[in-house]
Motif scaffolding. Structure first.
Motif, short mmCIF file in Angstrom:
data_model
loop_
_atom_site.label_atom_id
_atom_site.label_comp_id
_atom_site.label_asym_id
_atom_site.label_seq_id
_atom_site.Cartn_x
_atom_site.Cartn_y
_atom_site.Cartn_z
N TRP A 1 0.82 -1.20 0.00
CA TRP A 1 0.00 0.00 0.00
C TRP A 1 0.86 1.25 0.00
CZ3 TRP A 1 -4.06 -1.00 4.40
CH2 TRP A 1 -4.83 -2.12 4.07
N HIS A 2 0.38 2.27 -0.72
CA HIS A 2 0.97 3.60 -0.68
C HIS A 2 -0.14 4.56 -0.33
CE1 HIS A 2 3.45 7.02 -1.71
NE2 HIS A 2 2.51 7.45 -2.51
N PHE A 3 -0.03 5.24 0.82
CA PHE A 3 -1.10 6.14 1.26
C PHE A 3 -1.03 7.46 0.50
CE2 PHE A 3 -0.93 3.41 5.10
CZ PHE A 3 -2.26 3.02 5.09
N VAL A 4 -2.18 7.89 -0.01
CA VAL A 4 -2.30 9.12 -0.78
C VAL A 4 -3.50 9.92 -0.27
CG1 VAL A 4 -1.23 8.14 -2.84
CG2 VAL A 4 -3.71 8.02 -2.57
N ASP A 5 -3.58 11.18 -0.72
CA ASP A 5 -4.72 12.03 -0.36
C ASP A 5 -5.75 12.13 -1.48
OD1 ASP A 5 -3.70 12.61 2.19
OD2 ASP A 5 -2.44 14.21 1.37
N TYR A 6 -5.39 11.71 -2.69
CA TYR A 6 -6.30 11.77 -3.83
C TYR A 6 -5.85 10.77 -4.89
CZ TYR A 6 -2.49 14.92 -4.98
OH TYR A 6 -1.25 15.45 -5.14
N PHE A 7 -6.72 10.50 -5.85
CA PHE A 7 -6.48 9.54 -6.93
C PHE A 7 -6.14 8.14 -6.39
CE2 PHE A 7 -5.08 13.65 -8.87
CZ PHE A 7 -6.20 13.82 -9.64
N GLU A 8 -6.92 7.70 -5.43
CA GLU A 8 -6.69 6.39 -4.81
C GLU A 8 -7.23 5.26 -5.67
OE1 GLU A 8 -10.81 7.51 -3.73
OE2 GLU A 8 -8.94 8.61 -3.67
N ASP A 9 -6.68 4.07 -5.45
CA ASP A 9 -7.24 2.86 -6.05
C ASP A 9 -8.40 2.33 -5.21
OD1 ASP A 9 -5.39 2.76 -8.20
OD2 ASP A 9 -3.90 1.86 -6.88
#
Length: 83
Positions: free
Chosen positions: A51-59
């Motif tokens: 997992w790679h945590f993001v704030d937008y454009f998530e899977d």
């Protein structure tokens, strides 16, 4: 979760956003009796439970809960995957 890494038709690797409302999956972080070993990565998130945590454009999105979760995980540094 099936062996190909899908749960509720959501692939369980890639970019993940933590949400408080309307997540794809509710996740409980535990130290024992977990369903999945999750590894936090910055690059090459192409294997199940990387997992790679993001704030937008998530899977997919998760909500961290203390009870009534869809799945229980344990964060690991090596050997991510389904038990």
């Amino acid at each position: 979760m099936n062996r190909s890494g899908y749960f509720k038709s959501v692939k369980f690797w890639g970019r993940v956003e933590r949400m408080n409302l309307f997540p794809d999956i509710k996740v409980q972080v535990v130290d024992s009796f977990w369903d999945l070993n999750a590894k936090i990565v910055d690059f090459f998130k192409d294997k199940i439970s990387e997992w790679h945590f993001v704030d937008y454009f998530e899977d997919f999105s998760i909500q961290l809960v203390d009870s009534f979760s869809d799945i229980r995980i344990k964060y690991v540094d090596s050997f991510p995957g389904i038990l």
